[in-house]
Design an enzyme around this catalytic site. Structure first.
Site, mmCIF file in Angstrom:
data_model
loop_
_atom_site.group_PDB
_atom_site.id
_atom_site.type_symbol
_atom_site.label_atom_id
_atom_site.label_comp_id
_atom_site.label_asym_id
_atom_site.label_seq_id
_atom_site.Cartn_x
_atom_site.Cartn_y
_atom_site.Cartn_z
ATOM 1 N N HIS A 193 13.720 59.066 -24.708
ATOM 2 C CA HIS A 193 12.251 58.765 -24.418
ATOM 3 C C HIS A 193 11.559 60.004 -24.314
ATOM 4 O O HIS A 193 10.146 59.700 -24.655
ATOM 5 C CB HIS A 193 12.153 57.868 -23.083
ATOM 6 C CG HIS A 193 11.113 57.348 -22.926
ATOM 7 N ND1 HIS A 193 9.895 57.353 -23.678
ATOM 8 C CD2 HIS A 193 10.785 56.092 -21.973
ATOM 9 C CE1 HIS A 193 9.230 56.551 -23.305
ATOM 10 N NE2 HIS A 193 9.463 55.597 -22.241
ATOM 11 N N ASP A 226 15.960 44.331 -41.061
ATOM 12 C CA ASP A 226 16.779 44.103 -42.436
ATOM 13 C C ASP A 226 17.086 45.430 -43.251
ATOM 14 O O ASP A 226 16.323 46.006 -43.711
ATOM 15 C CB ASP A 226 16.126 43.025 -43.362
ATOM 16 C CG ASP A 226 16.951 42.583 -44.340
ATOM 17 O OD1 ASP A 226 18.419 42.954 -44.432
ATOM 18 O OD2 ASP A 226 16.673 41.871 -45.096
#
Length: 456
Positions: free
Chosen positions: A155, A394
């Site tokens: 993070h 994808d």
């Protein structure tokens, strides 16, 4: 059971710069821990697991050329004070190959349980900090033929917007498509002024969260209570009903309509106050991260890669939230978000700079951690992924069937994200104390059904 079969170090496919990337003052107060997310893909006929692994290895190596900071390592600065710097040493990301005898349907509604967490690489924070990878990936093959892609990302390095940009780029490379937006790597845009200006606002990052009336004075009592996670689901009709209730019961005519996030987050806030059985005069805060990329003057460049979020807080008495219309909670959230202007951001960054030590201000994504501030009962931390393009990733074998958090780390932590079918529904993953969660589930839906929908 998950069995690790192989592991690989994935370095950039080409030489990359070895210096010049700073860690901004906006990055410095973020969690040292990694954010775990999970993608599930259905069975992939005609594709071998070996070919999938090879595709990921090659495409990740190419993606790390333009996102080369993720291939580096963080280290504590001299004298530390909880501050870090980045070494762009191309040490690489870690990719794990795993198998499981489970089927995708065994994970039900994909609630972030330890079983789900086993599909994401774990990080041993007892290891030397400067050796920890900033990106870890685990591809797991299930007995049904489906796969999962679990990711753990530092993070300190990125927020949700930057993560979604990275995932989109990685997937495009895997599909052999040209890239449109390259990452903007200059983080000096979010360094503090020299010299830093005195704080102009009451910034929530460095204020202690409100305590529970009658609880332990240092929150140790609340922090030690057993917690668990639940998945709450809202259909498109239920979301629209909440928006209607927030906007048409008490909203002033000169106030812009509340968004579905403001309505849903306000509903969660009200319901948790009831489930936790707060006293009327209990002060409670709802903490939320605000993306300020387009709130700066001028806006940050497209593709800015790093953290460009601030944690702010809406505040109210629990009694007001529970007895007044939903629009009251939504208005409190709106007021907090509207505070985030260019001046506010600059002031917050300056405030980070002048802190003598940042360690005690950092929360933690590790379940059961006792480090950092406690944002649980009577408070909430609500992160929205509604507007982030985290879905439809994808790699050449179709879009995922599910994406969501692999961990919800502490009491009061909550994620809101789009439902699986892209039909306007929403899913809420929330961790709460065991003693309160059943009540929340009942109140959450009962309050929606009890409100009249005659005006919808």
């Amino acid at each position: 059971m998950v069995v690790l079969k192989n592991s690989y170090t994935i370095r950039p496919a080409e030489p990359t710069p070895s210096s010049g990337i700073c860690i901004s003052d906006c990055d410095q107060d973020k969690q040292i821990t990694h954010i775990p997310l999970i993608y599930f893909y259905g069975s992939l006929p005609g594709l071998s697991f070996a070919s999938i692994i090879e595709t990921l290895k090659i495409s990740l190596s190419k993606a790390l050329v333009c996102f080369y900071p993720l291939a580096g390592r963080l280290y504590w600065t001299t004298g530390s004070s909880g501050r870090v710097a980045l070494n762009c040493n191309s040490m690489g990301a870690r990719l794990y190959e795993a198998e499981s005898d489970a089927k995708i349907e065994d994970f039900g509604d994909f609630c972030p349980t330890p079983k789900l967490r086993s599909l994401v690489p774990s990080v041993d924070y007892s290891d030397p900090f400067h050796e920890l990878p900033l990106l870890l990936v685990q591809l797991t093959k299930f007995s049904c033929g489906g796969i999962s892609l679990g990711l753990a990302t530092s993070h300190i390095m990125i927020d949700g917007t930057s993560f979604s940009h990275f995932m989109s780029t990685w997937a495009k490379i895997a599909r052999g498509e040209p890239l449109d937006v390259l990452p903007f790597l200059d983080r000096t845009l979010l360094l503090a002024r020299d010299p830093p200006a005195p704080p102009q606002f009451n910034h929530e990052t460095f204020n202690p969260p409100p305590l529970l009336i009658g609880g332990g004075s240092d929150n140790e009592e609340e922090r030690s209570k057993e917690t668990t996670v639940a998945m709450l689901h809202l259909s498109k009709i239920q979301v629209e009903k909440l928006k209607h209730l927030a906007n048409n019961v008490s909203r002033a005519t000169n106030v812009q309509p509340y968004s579905r996030y403001e309505a849903v987050a306000g509903h969660i806030w009200r319901c948790t106050c009831k489930a936790r059985e707060h006293k009327h005069n209990q002060i409670t805060k709802l903490y939320l991260p605000v993306n300020f990329r387009n709130r700066m003057l001028p806006p940050l460049p497209q593709g800015y890669f790093g953290n460009a979020i601030l944690r702010i807080a809406a505040s109210s008495q629990s009694g007001e939230l529970m007895t007044r219309p939903l629009g009251h909670a939504s208005s409190k959230i709106r007021e907090a978000v509207e505070m985030v202007t260019d001046d506010y951001v600059r002031s917050a960054i300056d405030l980070v700079k002048i802190q003598p030590d940042l360690t005690r201000f950092r929360s933690n994504h590790t379940v059961g951690s006792t480090e950092g501030p406690f944002y649980g009962n009577p408070n909430l931390v609500v992160t929205s992924w509604i507007g982030l393009p985290l879905k439809n990733v994808d790699f050449g074998w179709g879009k995922e069937i599910y994406m969501g958090p692999a961990v919800v780390a502490f009491d009061g932590k909550c994620y809101i994200f789009s439902g699986r079918d892209g039909d306007g529904s929403l899913t809420i993953a929330i961790r709460l104390q065991v003693a309160h969660l059943d009540a929340l589930k009942e109140i959450f839906y009962k309050d929606i059904s009890d409100w009249s929908c005659s005006k919808l």
